[in-house]
Enzyme design. Structure first.
Site, PDB file in Angstrom:
ATOM      1  N   THR A  97       1.614  11.779   0.211  1.00  0.00           N
ATOM      2  CA  THR A  97       0.529  12.755   0.342  1.00  0.00           C
ATOM      3  C   THR A  97       1.130  14.002   0.975  1.00  0.00           C
ATOM      4  O   THR A  97       1.537  13.982   2.138  1.00  0.00           O
ATOM      5  CB  THR A  97      -0.609  12.222   1.230  1.00  0.00           C
ATOM      6  OG1 THR A  97      -1.059  10.980   0.684  1.00  0.00           O
ATOM      7  CG2 THR A  97      -1.768  13.203   1.271  1.00  0.00           C
ATOM      8  N   LYS A 172      -6.280  14.529  -4.067  1.00  0.00           N
ATOM      9  CA  LYS A 172      -6.171  13.693  -2.859  1.00  0.00           C
ATOM     10  C   LYS A 172      -6.833  14.400  -1.664  1.00  0.00           C
ATOM     11  O   LYS A 172      -7.457  13.770  -0.813  1.00  0.00           O
ATOM     12  CB  LYS A 172      -4.693  13.400  -2.578  1.00  0.00           C
ATOM     13  CG  LYS A 172      -4.408  12.654  -1.288  1.00  0.00           C
ATOM     14  CD  LYS A 172      -4.772  11.185  -1.312  1.00  0.00           C
ATOM     15  CE  LYS A 172      -4.497  10.533   0.038  1.00  0.00           C
ATOM     16  NZ  LYS A 172      -4.781   9.106   0.061  1.00  0.00           N
ATOM     17  N   LYS A 240      -2.773  14.665   9.432  1.00  0.00           N
ATOM     18  CA  LYS A 240      -1.763  15.321   8.572  1.00  0.00           C
ATOM     19  C   LYS A 240      -2.412  15.730   7.248  1.00  0.00           C
ATOM     20  O   LYS A 240      -2.265  16.861   6.785  1.00  0.00           O
ATOM     21  CB  LYS A 240      -0.598  14.358   8.310  1.00  0.00           C
ATOM     22  CG  LYS A 240       0.412  14.910   7.345  1.00  0.00           C
ATOM     23  CD  LYS A 240       1.181  13.936   6.472  1.00  0.00           C
ATOM     24  CE  LYS A 240       0.525  12.804   5.835  1.00  0.00           C
ATOM     25  NZ  LYS A 240       0.914  12.450   4.481  1.00  0.00           N
TER      26      LYS A 240
HETATM   27  P1  NAP Z   1       5.228   4.575   6.714  1.00  0.00           P
HETATM   28  O1  NAP Z   1       4.910   3.119   6.762  1.00  0.00           O
HETATM   29  O2  NAP Z   1       5.355   5.322   7.986  1.00  0.00           O
HETATM   30  O3  NAP Z   1       6.592   4.731   5.881  1.00  0.00           O
HETATM   31  C1  NAP Z   1       7.194   5.970   5.678  1.00  0.00           C
HETATM   32  C2  NAP Z   1       8.452   5.760   4.848  1.00  0.00           C
HETATM   33  O4  NAP Z   1       9.072   7.017   4.628  1.00  0.00           O
HETATM   34  C3  NAP Z   1       9.489   4.881   5.553  1.00  0.00           C
HETATM   35  O5  NAP Z   1      10.184   4.167   4.546  1.00  0.00           O
HETATM   36  C4  NAP Z   1      10.402   5.928   6.206  1.00  0.00           C
HETATM   37  O6  NAP Z   1      11.713   5.445   6.422  1.00  0.00           O
HETATM   38  C5  NAP Z   1      10.401   7.001   5.146  1.00  0.00           C
HETATM   39  N1  NAP Z   1      10.704   8.317   5.683  1.00  0.00           N
HETATM   40  C6  NAP Z   1       9.901   9.063   6.500  1.00  0.00           C
HETATM   41  N2  NAP Z   1      10.507  10.232   6.770  1.00  0.00           N
HETATM   42  C7  NAP Z   1      11.687  10.216   6.120  1.00  0.00           C
HETATM   43  C8  NAP Z   1      12.741  11.141   6.020  1.00  0.00           C
HETATM   44  N3  NAP Z   1      12.689  12.353   6.631  1.00  0.00           N
HETATM   45  N4  NAP Z   1      13.805  10.817   5.288  1.00  0.00           N
HETATM   46  C9  NAP Z   1      13.867   9.624   4.655  1.00  0.00           C
HETATM   47  N5  NAP Z   1      12.895   8.697   4.713  1.00  0.00           N
HETATM   48  C10 NAP Z   1      11.815   8.998   5.435  1.00  0.00           C
HETATM   49  O7  NAP Z   1       4.163   5.367   5.811  1.00  0.00           O
HETATM   50  P2  NAP Z   1       3.182   4.818   4.682  1.00  0.00           P
HETATM   51  O8  NAP Z   1       1.950   4.290   5.327  1.00  0.00           O
HETATM   52  O9  NAP Z   1       3.941   3.970   3.731  1.00  0.00           O
HETATM   53  O10 NAP Z   1       2.742   6.198   3.988  1.00  0.00           O
HETATM   54  C11 NAP Z   1       3.603   6.869   3.079  1.00  0.00           C
HETATM   55  C12 NAP Z   1       2.832   8.013   2.420  1.00  0.00           C
HETATM   56  O11 NAP Z   1       1.694   7.484   1.733  1.00  0.00           O
HETATM   57  C13 NAP Z   1       2.294   9.069   3.400  1.00  0.00           C
HETATM   58  O12 NAP Z   1       2.367  10.337   2.814  1.00  0.00           O
HETATM   59  C14 NAP Z   1       0.842   8.637   3.609  1.00  0.00           C
HETATM   60  O13 NAP Z   1       0.014   9.732   3.967  1.00  0.00           O
HETATM   61  C15 NAP Z   1       0.508   8.114   2.222  1.00  0.00           C
HETATM   62  N6  NAP Z   1      -0.585   7.121   2.196  1.00  0.00           N
HETATM   63  C16 NAP Z   1      -0.609   6.103   3.104  1.00  0.00           C
HETATM   64  C17 NAP Z   1      -1.656   5.185   3.065  1.00  0.00           C
HETATM   65  C18 NAP Z   1      -1.746   4.052   4.060  1.00  0.00           C
HETATM   66  O14 NAP Z   1      -2.808   3.399   4.134  1.00  0.00           O
HETATM   67  N7  NAP Z   1      -0.705   3.752   4.821  1.00  0.00           N
HETATM   68  C19 NAP Z   1      -2.676   5.326   2.097  1.00  0.00           C
HETATM   69  C20 NAP Z   1      -2.596   6.347   1.177  1.00  0.00           C
HETATM   70  C21 NAP Z   1      -1.549   7.258   1.239  1.00  0.00           C
HETATM   71  P3  NAP Z   1      12.090   4.575   7.756  1.00  0.00           P
HETATM   72  O15 NAP Z   1      11.752   3.147   7.400  1.00  0.00           O
HETATM   73  O16 NAP Z   1      13.530   4.795   7.941  1.00  0.00           O
HETATM   74  O17 NAP Z   1      11.241   5.132   8.857  1.00  0.00           O
END
Ligand code: NAP
Length: 289
Positions: A97, A172, A240
């Protein structure tokens, strides 16, 4: 469309990449913290790479699902980035997102290199990712979306092309604006009902069948009444997403008065130590009075 890369194995990306492997695609994953990529490759039939570039070499499609605009830039650009590995005609699909502006920028970069880009944020949360039931909102070219859609079906129950690059992200934003208002409305109704002495189960069993019914009402009412907020999308992530929507609203001239107010409530929740609570924690501010 057999070989795919997946960048970012977080709460969402880890199971999404897993569904691709289970559907028979040849998957190579990359994660900044390598242990998670190793763990993924041990659990699923697939390989892992040490850079986004390496995970993109030879792939027909590379998916990414990282945190925010800057994170996408870090994995996409530069000498170890996705574009450095992506072959001509291959497709980069970003499930993060992020802003519509970033999507347009990445689309331009892709086209200049004879490659393709689709912005593809998702909704459905952790449960949707784990069950392969996400909804995907896409921006890009129709003929490229047609190639990507059957592959995304491994983890999505529904995907839709909303328009050109950036329009997936704009859809979104509309989704998050809806959620902010719906959850604040539920918080006020549930707090009101509780103080008036209504039975929560009877109330929701009744009003969820009428015009007030919603996914949030049916799936979150029990935990909202109980004051438990560890069941989904975190307040930090929501703020965010709302910041991205506010920036876009400034560009298109739309007013978001209610969303601004709810964002202020989320800020209070962060200040109360609830950054990792889920979005339904809005009710906590009403319960404390
Ligand atoms: P998360 O669990 O915090 O995972 C983030 C991932 O991105 C991890 O693999 C992290 O690697 C990697 N990452 C973050 N910054 C990075 C960087 N600068 N360079 C390389 N890798 C990086 O987040 P998530 O919940 O999966 O969410 C991911 C996206 O989907 C976000 O944009 C969020 O808004 C969206 N989203 C989330 C949900 C939800 O319910 N969680 C629902 C809809 C949309 P590390 O493992 O090394 O930290």
């Amino acid at each position: 469309m057999k070989k795919v890369g997946f960048i970012g194995l977080g709460v969402m990306g880890y199971p999404m990449a897993g569904h691709l492997a289970k559907a028979g695609f040849e998957v190579c994953v990359y994660n900044r913290t390598t242990e998670k990529a190793q763990q993924w490759a041990a659990e699923f039939d697939g390989s892992f790479a040490l850079t986004p570039k390496e995970a993109s070499l030879d792939a027909d499609i590379v998916f990414a699902c990282v945190g925010n605009d800057n994170d996408v830039r870090q994995v996409a650009l530069g000498e170890d980035g996705i574009f450095a590995g992506l072959k001509a005609d291959a497709i980069f699909v970003d499930h993060t997102t992020a802003s519509a502006e970033l999507a347009r920028e990445l689309n331009k970069i892709a086209l200049a290199q004879n490659k393709h880009f689709i912005d593809a944020p998702v909704s459905g949360g952790q449960a949707g990712a784990e069950n392969g039931q996400l909804t995907v909102m896409c921006g890009g070219e129709q003929h490229i979306f047609a190639l990507v859609q059957p592959v995304m079906a491994a983890f999505a129950k529904f995907s839709q092309l909303m328009g050109e690059a950036g329009y997936g992200q704009i859809a979104k934003m509309a989704n998050q604006i809806c959620i902010a208002g719906v959850v604040q409305g539920l918080s006020e109704a549930f707090n009101f009902a509780e103080r008036a002495g209504l039975d929560a189960d009877k109330l929701v069993a009744t009003i969820s069948k009428g015009a007030a019914g919603s996914w949030q009402m049916e799936n979150r009412y029990k935990t909202m009444f109980a004051g438990e907020y560890d069941f989904g999308f975190a307040v930090d992530w929501m703020r965010k997403d709302l910041a991205i929507a506010f920036a876009e609203a400034q560009k298109n001239g739309s007013e978001l008065p209610m969303t601004k107010m709810v964002d202020g409530f989320y800020q209070q929740i962060q200040e109360n130590g609830g950054s990792r609570w889920d979005t339904s924690s809005l009710i906590s501010l009403l319960k404390q009075n």
